[in-house]
Design a protein around this motif. Structure first.
Motif, PDB file in Angstrom:
ATOM      1  N   VAL A 114     -93.252  52.532  58.921  1.00  0.00           N
ATOM      2  CA  VAL A 114     -94.497  53.092  58.700  1.00  0.00           C
ATOM      3  C   VAL A 114     -94.175  54.460  58.088  1.00  0.00           C
ATOM      4  N   TYR A 115     -93.023  55.222  59.092  1.00  0.00           N
ATOM      5  CA  TYR A 115     -92.918  56.624  58.560  1.00  0.00           C
ATOM      6  C   TYR A 115     -92.164  56.618  57.219  1.00  0.00           C
ATOM      7  N   TYR A 116     -91.402  55.741  56.801  1.00  0.00           N
ATOM      8  CA  TYR A 116     -90.742  55.757  55.541  1.00  0.00           C
ATOM      9  C   TYR A 116     -91.798  55.409  54.571  1.00  0.00           C
ATOM     10  N   LEU A 117     -92.697  54.549  54.513  1.00  0.00           N
ATOM     11  CA  LEU A 117     -93.889  54.375  53.800  1.00  0.00           C
ATOM     12  C   LEU A 117     -94.536  55.490  53.446  1.00  0.00           C
ATOM     13  N   VAL A 118     -94.813  56.130  54.783  1.00  0.00           N
ATOM     14  CA  VAL A 118     -95.624  57.478  54.272  1.00  0.00           C
ATOM     15  C   VAL A 118     -94.871  58.613  53.648  1.00  0.00           C
ATOM     16  N   ALA A 119     -93.521  58.363  54.024  1.00  0.00           N
ATOM     17  CA  ALA A 119     -92.678  59.828  53.565  1.00  0.00           C
ATOM     18  C   ALA A 119     -91.912  59.520  52.076  1.00  0.00           C
ATOM     19  N   ILE A 120     -92.198  58.216  51.804  1.00  0.00           N
ATOM     20  CA  ILE A 120     -91.495  57.919  50.312  1.00  0.00           C
ATOM     21  C   ILE A 120     -91.977  59.075  49.417  1.00  0.00           C
ATOM     22  N   LEU A 121     -93.044  59.457  49.185  1.00  0.00           N
ATOM     23  CA  LEU A 121     -93.649  60.414  48.078  1.00  0.00           C
ATOM     24  C   LEU A 121     -92.694  61.804  48.222  1.00  0.00           C
ATOM     25  N   PRO A 122     -92.766  62.343  49.398  1.00  0.00           N
ATOM     26  CA  PRO A 122     -92.268  63.613  49.631  1.00  0.00           C
ATOM     27  C   PRO A 122     -90.786  63.559  49.508  1.00  0.00           C
ATOM     28  N   PHE A 123     -90.022  62.267  49.814  1.00  0.00           N
ATOM     29  CA  PHE A 123     -88.782  62.127  49.523  1.00  0.00           C
ATOM     30  C   PHE A 123     -88.378  62.041  48.218  1.00  0.00           C
ATOM     31  N   ALA A 124     -89.351  61.355  47.633  1.00  0.00           N
ATOM     32  CA  ALA A 124     -89.041  61.070  46.209  1.00  0.00           C
ATOM     33  C   ALA A 124     -89.254  62.599  45.416  1.00  0.00           C
ATOM     34  N   PHE A 125     -90.064  63.343  45.823  1.00  0.00           N
ATOM     35  CA  PHE A 125     -90.448  64.792  45.190  1.00  0.00           C
ATOM     36  C   PHE A 125     -88.977  65.512  45.607  1.00  0.00           C
ATOM     37  N   VAL A 126     -88.683  65.442  46.545  1.00  0.00           N
ATOM     38  CA  VAL A 126     -87.377  66.362  46.988  1.00  0.00           C
ATOM     39  C   VAL A 126     -86.109  65.765  45.925  1.00  0.00           C
ATOM     40  N   PHE A 127     -86.107  64.826  46.089  1.00  0.00           N
ATOM     41  CA  PHE A 127     -84.924  64.072  45.399  1.00  0.00           C
ATOM     42  C   PHE A 127     -85.114  64.314  43.704  1.00  0.00           C
ATOM     43  N   TYR A 128     -86.377  64.350  43.152  1.00  0.00           N
ATOM     44  CA  TYR A 128     -86.567  64.691  41.649  1.00  0.00           C
ATOM     45  C   TYR A 128     -86.308  66.255  41.747  1.00  0.00           C
ATOM     46  N   LEU A 129     -86.571  67.093  42.468  1.00  0.00           N
ATOM     47  CA  LEU A 129     -86.314  68.402  42.405  1.00  0.00           C
ATOM     48  C   LEU A 129     -84.988  68.986  42.453  1.00  0.00           C
ATOM     49  N   CYS A 130     -84.422  68.091  43.246  1.00  0.00           N
ATOM     50  CA  CYS A 130     -82.718  68.024  43.199  1.00  0.00           C
ATOM     51  C   CYS A 130     -81.963  67.130  42.146  1.00  0.00           C
ATOM     52  N   ARG A 131     -82.420  66.437  41.129  1.00  0.00           N
ATOM     53  CA  ARG A 131     -81.947  65.729  40.378  1.00  0.00           C
ATOM     54  C   ARG A 131     -80.667  66.257  39.587  1.00  0.00           C
ATOM     55  N   GLY A 132     -80.471  67.673  39.494  1.00  0.00           N
ATOM     56  CA  GLY A 132     -79.550  68.282  38.857  1.00  0.00           C
ATOM     57  C   GLY A 132     -78.324  68.114  39.813  1.00  0.00           C
ATOM     58  N   TYR A 133     -78.407  67.848  40.856  1.00  0.00           N
ATOM     59  CA  TYR A 133     -77.057  67.817  41.575  1.00  0.00           C
ATOM     60  C   TYR A 133     -76.548  66.387  41.639  1.00  0.00           C
ATOM     61  N   PHE A 134     -77.335  65.388  41.190  1.00  0.00           N
ATOM     62  CA  PHE A 134     -77.013  63.930  41.370  1.00  0.00           C
ATOM     63  C   PHE A 134     -76.554  63.567  39.707  1.00  0.00           C
ATOM     64  N   THR A 135     -75.290  64.072  39.406  1.00  0.00           N
ATOM     65  CA  THR A 135     -75.023  63.917  37.858  1.00  0.00           C
ATOM     66  C   THR A 135     -74.448  62.525  37.607  1.00  0.00           C
ATOM     67  N   GLY A 136     -73.845  61.860  38.673  1.00  0.00           N
ATOM     68  CA  GLY A 136     -73.027  60.700  38.608  1.00  0.00           C
ATOM     69  C   GLY A 136     -73.929  59.495  38.496  1.00  0.00           C
ATOM     70  N   GLY A 137     -75.316  59.456  38.834  1.00  0.00           N
ATOM     71  CA  GLY A 137     -76.109  58.194  38.851  1.00  0.00           C
ATOM     72  C   GLY A 137     -76.217  57.781  40.085  1.00  0.00           C
ATOM     73  N   TRP A 138     -76.546  56.323  40.232  1.00  0.00           N
ATOM     74  CA  TRP A 138     -76.638  55.771  41.473  1.00  0.00           C
ATOM     75  C   TRP A 138     -74.927  55.079  41.758  1.00  0.00           C
ATOM     76  N   PRO A 139     -74.729  55.280  43.218  1.00  0.00           N
ATOM     77  CA  PRO A 139     -73.548  54.849  43.443  1.00  0.00           C
ATOM     78  C   PRO A 139     -73.228  53.514  43.235  1.00  0.00           C
ATOM     79  N   PRO A 140     -72.160  52.853  43.240  1.00  0.00           N
ATOM     80  CA  PRO A 140     -71.934  51.341  43.042  1.00  0.00           C
ATOM     81  C   PRO A 140     -72.805  50.684  44.281  1.00  0.00           C
ATOM     82  N   ALA A 141     -72.743  49.221  43.902  1.00  0.00           N
ATOM     83  CA  ALA A 141     -73.750  48.446  44.842  1.00  0.00           C
ATOM     84  C   ALA A 141     -72.780  48.442  46.013  1.00  0.00           C
TER      85      ALA A 141
END
Length: 148
Positions: free
Chosen positions: A49-76
């Motif tokens: 329940v915590y992560y279902l409620v917090a998914i939007l703020p986490f997504a917003f923070v990761f969106y704001l910090c998208r410049g730091y994630f230049t390599g894309g998603w890590p390998p599987a």
């Protein structure tokens, strides 16, 4: 941020110790309900329940910090190892807190043990608590000589 939120177990140990102290633990001893299993399922539900409620703020923070994630998603395999480490950190945090709570069978009060446990748990994280407690003037820390 995600890992620390996943492994924290607020009020688990103190809740177990309180139920031992006031006698409400008898409902788990008399009925065929496993107390640790029941509390584990409750914690899993709480985290979901915590992560279902917090998914939007986490997504917003990761969106704001998208410049730091230049390599894309890590390998599987790396992502699978991260998810496995999240599950193991959750289980480790749960069972450590539950063990400290179950020490209440032998000790009347476990709050001092909880304080020491939290202090030692925050130490590897480099928490500000330790920066304020252990100042750089402490003889335990080696300081670099001042520049001339």
């Amino acid at each position: 941020m995600v890992t620390r939120a996943f492994s924290s177990m607020p009020t688990l140990a103190s809740g177990i110790a309180r139920s031992i102290r006031d006698g409400t633990i008898k409902k788990y001893l008399v009925q065929p309900v496993d107390m640790l299993g029941f509390l584990l399922i409750c914690r899993v539900a709480h985290k979901l329940v915590y992560y279902l409620v917090a998914i939007l703020p986490f997504a917003f923070v990761f969106y704001l910090c998208r410049g730091y994630f230049t390599g894309g998603w890590p390998p599987a395999p790396e992502m699978a190892a991260y998810v496995a480490s999240l599950v193991m950190s959750f289980l480790l945090g749960y069972f450590l807190d539950a063990t400290i709570g179950l020490i209440g069978f032998w000790f009347l009060e476990v709050s001092s043990l909880l304080f020491v446990y939290m202090l030692l748990r925050l130490f590897p994280l480099g928490s500000d608590v330790f920066r304020s407690i252990c100042s750089t003037s402490s003889p335990l820390f080696v300081r670099s000589p001042p520049e001339i």
